[in-house]
Design an enzyme around this catalytic site. Sequence first.
Site, PDB file in Angstrom:
ATOM      1  CG  ASP A   1      -1.739  -1.204   1.407  1.00 24.24           C
ATOM      2  OD1 ASP A   1      -1.251  -2.300   1.101  1.00 24.24           O
ATOM      3  OD2 ASP A   1      -2.882  -1.086   1.885  1.00 24.24           O
ATOM      4  CD  GLU A  18      -6.605   0.889   0.488  1.00 17.77           C
ATOM      5  OE1 GLU A  18      -7.781   1.087   0.159  1.00 17.77           O
ATOM      6  OE2 GLU A  18      -6.251   0.655   1.649  1.00 17.77           O
ATOM      7  CG  ASN A  19      -3.989   3.530   1.988  1.00 20.47           C
ATOM      8  OD1 ASN A  19      -3.527   2.408   2.215  1.00 20.47           O
ATOM      9  ND2 ASN A  19      -5.225   3.859   2.307  1.00 20.47           N
ATOM     10  CG  ASN A  54     -10.399  -0.200   2.844  1.00 17.02           C
ATOM     11  OD1 ASN A  54      -9.268  -0.646   2.634  1.00 17.02           O
ATOM     12  ND2 ASN A  54     -10.657   0.631   3.832  1.00 17.02           N
ATOM     13  CG  HIS A  55      -9.207   4.027   1.988  1.00 19.35           C
ATOM     14  ND1 HIS A  55      -8.219   3.466   2.764  1.00 19.35           N
ATOM     15  CD2 HIS A  55     -10.146   4.473   2.855  1.00 19.35           C
ATOM     16  CE1 HIS A  55      -8.541   3.583   4.035  1.00 19.35           C
ATOM     17  NE2 HIS A  55      -9.709   4.193   4.122  1.00 19.35           N
ATOM     18  CG  HIS A  84      -7.068  -4.218   0.603  1.00 18.20           C
ATOM     19  ND1 HIS A  84      -5.793  -3.711   0.492  1.00 18.20           N
ATOM     20  CD2 HIS A  84      -7.769  -3.276   1.286  1.00 18.20           C
ATOM     21  CE1 HIS A  84      -5.727  -2.524   1.058  1.00 18.20           C
ATOM     22  NE2 HIS A  84      -6.922  -2.238   1.557  1.00 18.20           N
TER      23      HIS A  84
END
Length: 281
Positions: free
Chosen positions: A12, A43-44, A71-72, A158
């Site tokens: 990530d 995703e981050n 999830n983001h 994830h």
Amino acid sequence: MMNSIKFIFLGDVYGKAGRNIIKNNLAQLKSKYQADLVIVNAENTTHGKGLSLKHYEFLKEAGVNYITMGNHTWFQKLDLAVVINKKDLVRPLNLDTSFAFHNLGQGSLVFEFNKAKIRITNLLGTSVPLPFKTTNPFKVLKELILKRDCDLHIVDFHAETTSEKNAFCMAFDGYVTTIFGTHTHVPSADLRITPKGSAYITDVGMCGPGFGSVIGANPEQSIRLFCAGSREHFEVSKCGAQLNGVFFEVDVNTKKVIKTEAIRIVEDDPRYLKQDYFNLI
């Protein structure tokens, strides 16, 4: 003569520290490992949540070939329609049809490289706290595997808990090329080639702030959360940086992983490591 493909998978990417440590080190890593392809969980990447178009282009310019999410994925609304539909980006596959953005982007992709069909799949675990519904990742991946339409299959799982990731490995050992856990930002010490020839690690770790952070965020905010239940937006820590990833090589003929190695670079800032947070308790 063995026909192999060499990959680098990076965990990530979290904020500016993660972006910069990739920019400053990826070319050297690709040269060191003679990597053919680089896959990154992004995703981050943008301020700790989601991926903007600007930062998507930043990663591509740094030498990233394919991007997975988590999830983001849907946090950067301004660029969402453009970024999520990029042909080299994979968002989580197991979205329930009740989720507003379930029909945007792709949860799995197949491409050809060095005479091999390679599939990359991104899945959310059942243990990740989510504001929307997902379908069961075990059942979704099994259905995908039964298509038998690829030679190599790289899975980014994830998920939150070590037990779910371990169970995932046991369920799909030998049926996919890799099962790489992401999401927790802390690299685990169990990278291995399984008896059936898959590569597995419970969590790859992150590319982001260093040990002076709490999984990338400012320690003050995390301590207040656990001590007082304080709910506030986590800010990306400015302390140093770390890069965590996995190098792996696959024999295209046997479809088995023949080599793995954990990748870790730490560039900590001593000033942040000496901070005292005792009085926050």
